[in-house]
Design a protein around this motif. Structure first.
Motif, PDB file in Angstrom:
ATOM      1  N   VAL A 255     -13.221  12.049  78.216  1.00  0.00           N
ATOM      2  CA  VAL A 255     -13.248  13.458  77.770  1.00  0.00           C
ATOM      3  C   VAL A 255     -13.079  14.669  78.799  1.00  0.00           C
ATOM      4  O   VAL A 255     -13.565  14.147  80.665  1.00  0.00           O
ATOM      5  CB  VAL A 255     -14.560  13.872  77.741  1.00  0.00           C
ATOM      6  CG1 VAL A 255     -14.479  15.541  77.004  1.00  0.00           C
ATOM      7  CG2 VAL A 255     -15.322  13.014  76.214  1.00  0.00           C
ATOM      8  N   VAL A 256     -12.016  14.835  78.621  1.00  0.00           N
ATOM      9  CA  VAL A 256     -11.348  15.745  79.585  1.00  0.00           C
ATOM     10  C   VAL A 256     -11.335  17.964  79.520  1.00  0.00           C
ATOM     11  O   VAL A 256     -11.643  18.047  78.783  1.00  0.00           O
ATOM     12  CB  VAL A 256      -8.891  15.725  80.028  1.00  0.00           C
ATOM     13  CG1 VAL A 256      -9.738  14.402  80.657  1.00  0.00           C
ATOM     14  CG2 VAL A 256      -8.767  15.701  79.053  1.00  0.00           C
ATOM     15  N   ARG A 257     -11.841  18.014  80.556  1.00  0.00           N
ATOM     16  CA  ARG A 257     -11.887  19.672  80.179  1.00  0.00           C
ATOM     17  C   ARG A 257     -10.163  20.302  80.601  1.00  0.00           C
ATOM     18  O   ARG A 257      -9.133  20.351  81.745  1.00  0.00           O
ATOM     19  CB  ARG A 257     -12.384  20.913  81.458  1.00  0.00           C
ATOM     20  CG  ARG A 257     -13.040  22.307  81.453  1.00  0.00           C
ATOM     21  CD  ARG A 257     -13.654  22.005  82.219  1.00  0.00           C
ATOM     22  NE  ARG A 257     -15.210  22.603  82.029  1.00  0.00           N
ATOM     23  CZ  ARG A 257     -15.876  22.531  82.043  1.00  0.00           C
ATOM     24  NH1 ARG A 257     -15.523  24.004  81.162  1.00  0.00           N
ATOM     25  NH2 ARG A 257     -16.752  22.378  81.517  1.00  0.00           N
ATOM     26  N   MET A 258      -9.986  20.819  79.255  1.00  0.00           N
ATOM     27  CA  MET A 258      -8.528  21.147  79.076  1.00  0.00           C
ATOM     28  C   MET A 258      -8.459  22.859  79.380  1.00  0.00           C
ATOM     29  O   MET A 258      -8.953  23.709  79.888  1.00  0.00           O
ATOM     30  CB  MET A 258      -8.844  21.692  77.012  1.00  0.00           C
ATOM     31  CG  MET A 258      -8.093  20.336  76.440  1.00  0.00           C
ATOM     32  SD  MET A 258      -6.574  19.803  77.090  1.00  0.00           S
ATOM     33  CE  MET A 258      -5.127  21.498  77.081  1.00  0.00           C
ATOM     34  N   TYR A 270      -0.217  15.076  86.069  1.00  0.00           N
ATOM     35  CA  TYR A 270      -0.395  16.029  86.048  1.00  0.00           C
ATOM     36  C   TYR A 270      -1.599  16.574  86.910  1.00  0.00           C
ATOM     37  O   TYR A 270      -2.349  15.320  87.399  1.00  0.00           O
ATOM     38  CB  TYR A 270      -1.222  16.553  84.768  1.00  0.00           C
ATOM     39  CG  TYR A 270      -2.562  17.537  84.432  1.00  0.00           C
ATOM     40  CD1 TYR A 270      -1.493  18.722  84.266  1.00  0.00           C
ATOM     41  CD2 TYR A 270      -3.034  17.613  84.637  1.00  0.00           C
ATOM     42  CE1 TYR A 270      -2.320  20.066  84.049  1.00  0.00           C
ATOM     43  CE2 TYR A 270      -4.264  18.229  84.972  1.00  0.00           C
ATOM     44  CZ  TYR A 270      -3.810  20.169  83.848  1.00  0.00           C
ATOM     45  OH  TYR A 270      -4.520  21.096  84.068  1.00  0.00           O
ATOM     46  N   HIS A 271      -1.713  18.065  87.376  1.00  0.00           N
ATOM     47  CA  HIS A 271      -2.822  18.288  88.128  1.00  0.00           C
ATOM     48  C   HIS A 271      -2.904  19.726  87.944  1.00  0.00           C
ATOM     49  O   HIS A 271      -2.012  20.691  87.752  1.00  0.00           O
ATOM     50  CB  HIS A 271      -2.948  17.812  90.268  1.00  0.00           C
ATOM     51  CG  HIS A 271      -1.411  18.748  90.089  1.00  0.00           C
ATOM     52  ND1 HIS A 271      -1.565  19.946  91.121  1.00  0.00           N
ATOM     53  CD2 HIS A 271      -0.407  18.571  90.545  1.00  0.00           C
ATOM     54  CE1 HIS A 271      -0.226  20.307  91.377  1.00  0.00           C
ATOM     55  NE2 HIS A 271       0.547  19.452  90.904  1.00  0.00           N
ATOM     56  N   GLU A 321      -9.335  14.911  88.719  1.00  0.00           N
ATOM     57  CA  GLU A 321      -9.009  16.265  88.223  1.00  0.00           C
ATOM     58  C   GLU A 321      -9.127  16.128  86.510  1.00  0.00           C
ATOM     59  O   GLU A 321      -9.356  15.247  85.494  1.00  0.00           O
ATOM     60  CB  GLU A 321      -6.998  15.407  88.089  1.00  0.00           C
ATOM     61  CG  GLU A 321      -6.560  16.136  87.153  1.00  0.00           C
ATOM     62  CD  GLU A 321      -6.506  17.231  88.370  1.00  0.00           C
ATOM     63  OE1 GLU A 321      -6.694  18.711  88.149  1.00  0.00           O
ATOM     64  OE2 GLU A 321      -6.331  16.855  89.776  1.00  0.00           O
ATOM     65  N   ALA A 322      -9.356  17.377  86.279  1.00  0.00           N
ATOM     66  CA  ALA A 322     -10.314  17.872  84.893  1.00  0.00           C
ATOM     67  C   ALA A 322     -11.341  17.029  84.310  1.00  0.00           C
ATOM     68  O   ALA A 322     -11.120  16.792  83.751  1.00  0.00           O
ATOM     69  CB  ALA A 322      -9.139  17.695  83.652  1.00  0.00           C
ATOM     70  N   LEU A 323     -11.938  16.744  85.831  1.00  0.00           N
ATOM     71  CA  LEU A 323     -12.854  15.860  85.052  1.00  0.00           C
ATOM     72  C   LEU A 323     -13.054  14.315  84.006  1.00  0.00           C
ATOM     73  O   LEU A 323     -13.515  13.803  83.408  1.00  0.00           O
ATOM     74  CB  LEU A 323     -13.713  17.069  84.096  1.00  0.00           C
ATOM     75  CG  LEU A 323     -14.805  17.729  84.579  1.00  0.00           C
ATOM     76  CD1 LEU A 323     -15.697  18.719  83.903  1.00  0.00           C
ATOM     77  CD2 LEU A 323     -15.491  18.053  86.697  1.00  0.00           C
ATOM     78  N   ILE A 324     -11.735  13.850  84.576  1.00  0.00           N
ATOM     79  CA  ILE A 324     -11.360  12.955  83.110  1.00  0.00           C
ATOM     80  C   ILE A 324     -12.078  11.462  83.962  1.00  0.00           C
ATOM     81  O   ILE A 324     -12.138  10.650  83.641  1.00  0.00           O
ATOM     82  CB  ILE A 324      -9.264  12.210  83.894  1.00  0.00           C
ATOM     83  CG1 ILE A 324      -8.865  11.035  82.929  1.00  0.00           C
ATOM     84  CG2 ILE A 324      -9.695  11.806  85.245  1.00  0.00           C
ATOM     85  CD1 ILE A 324      -7.747  11.400  82.871  1.00  0.00           C
TER      86      ILE A 324
END
Length: 334
Positions: A255-258, A270-271, A321-324
């Protein structure tokens, strides 16, 4: 007295950026050597999922599955410590599994949590039973029977649990007639139907939990069910366990933070650079690598092949990155 404020800071104050703002900012950084990825303006809007409330109901349990996973990995290898390669890609490791290469299009539906896990389950069934060919597990069944249709959202872990407890039937893409419960929401390749789904969402979004296959399919619902034997979460920020699980069992779901800039991703690693973080989004992680000194994960999105690197994307690895690297889930097929 004059206060000098950077362009980046000013634009972050805007609650909602245009795609042009984002694309220009990211690509300018890339030209200046400050970015490892390229942005693009897309003609479509891409959905995320409103499952912030569901995320809170499924908190991360640190090391809750560490003992089980350690035993699982050791049962596959005689030595305690498995060497992890610098590069790994499930698409080439299990090239006989068609599903590993497939990219879904969730359409105008907040179904990423169901689509990502159904896709990962399909991969894991093929990986464990390579002689049986590929099966495509129904994201539609998960969407209807665990959530309440396109607008509900849910935690991806709930799909893994449902697979273990109740089983899931087969289900192909929109319009498929060779599976039990195919996806009901048209993607962008079905142009006319996709347009209709945007103005008449209730026509496509069936919120009931059916226990029958479509009429054109040759099996009964009961005889078409596939089951898992175990659902689990990986400890947060443990990238070694993530790699081991992918290597041994197949892709996992994160679950990533968009953020607004991720929607405009075209290629590269991506970063986050610009824009607010909005909601959460579920993606499938299928490998890792390194490019020009930057470590990355290889991920499959569910926005169709028009987006990103033909539907896939790469994201920085080892920095959450993005809470991945925070909420990772998987499961074992029967």
């Amino acid at each position: 007295m004059f206060i000098i404020v950077s362009f980046a800071f000013l634009i972050q104050l805007v609650s909602s950026l245009s795609q042009d703002d984002i694309v220009n900012y990211v690509n300018r950084n890339r030209e200046q050597g400050k970015s490892t990825w390229e942005a693009k303006k897309y003609p479509f809007s891409y959905p995320d999922s409103n499952f912030d409330h569901a995320i809170d109901r499924f908190p991360v349990k640190e090391n809750s599955e560490f003992g089980f996973l350690t035993n699982l990995y050791q049962s596959n290898f005689r030595r305690t410590f498995l060497e992890v390669p610098d590069i790994f890609d499930a698409r080439f490791k299990w090239s006989h599994c068609d599903t590993v290469w497939e990219i879904y299009d969730q359409g105008n539906c907040g179904s990423c949590w169901a689509v990502a896990v159904a896709s990962a389950i399909s991969d894991r069934i093929c990986i464990k039973h390579p002689n049986n060919g590929s099966v495509r597990i129904s994201a539609q069944t998960a969407l209807n029977c665990i959530g309440e249709g396109c607008s509900s959202g849910n935690d991806p872990f709930s799909v893994w649990e449902y697979w273990v407890q109740h089983g899931l039937p087969t289900g192909g893409r929109f319009g498929d007639k060779k599976s039990c419960q195919p996806y009901r929401i048209p993607g962008k390749e079905a142009t006319a139907a996709h347009f209709l789904s945007s103005i008449l969402p209730s026509f496509f979004d069936n919120k009931s939990c059916p226990t029958r296959c479509i009429l054109q399919y040759h099996k009964s619902f009961k005889n078409d069910l596939y089951f898992g034997s175990r659902a689990y979460k990986l400890p947060s920020l443990n990238t070694r366990l993530m790699k081991l699980d992918i290597m041994l069992n197949g892709p996992v779901v994160s679950v990533v933070r968009m953020s607004e800039d991720l929607r405009s991703y075209k290629s590269g690693i991506y970063h986050h650079q610009i824009g607010n973080s909005s909601r959460y989004h579920a993606v499938k992680i299928l490998g890792w690598g390194k490019e020009n000194g930057t470590d990355y994960w290889i991920c499959a999105n569910s926005w169709g092949r028009y987006w990103g690197e033909k539907g896939f994307f790469r994201i920085r690895r080892g920095v959450n990155e993005a809470l991945i690297e925070t909420r990772i889930s998987g499961g074992i097929s029967v």
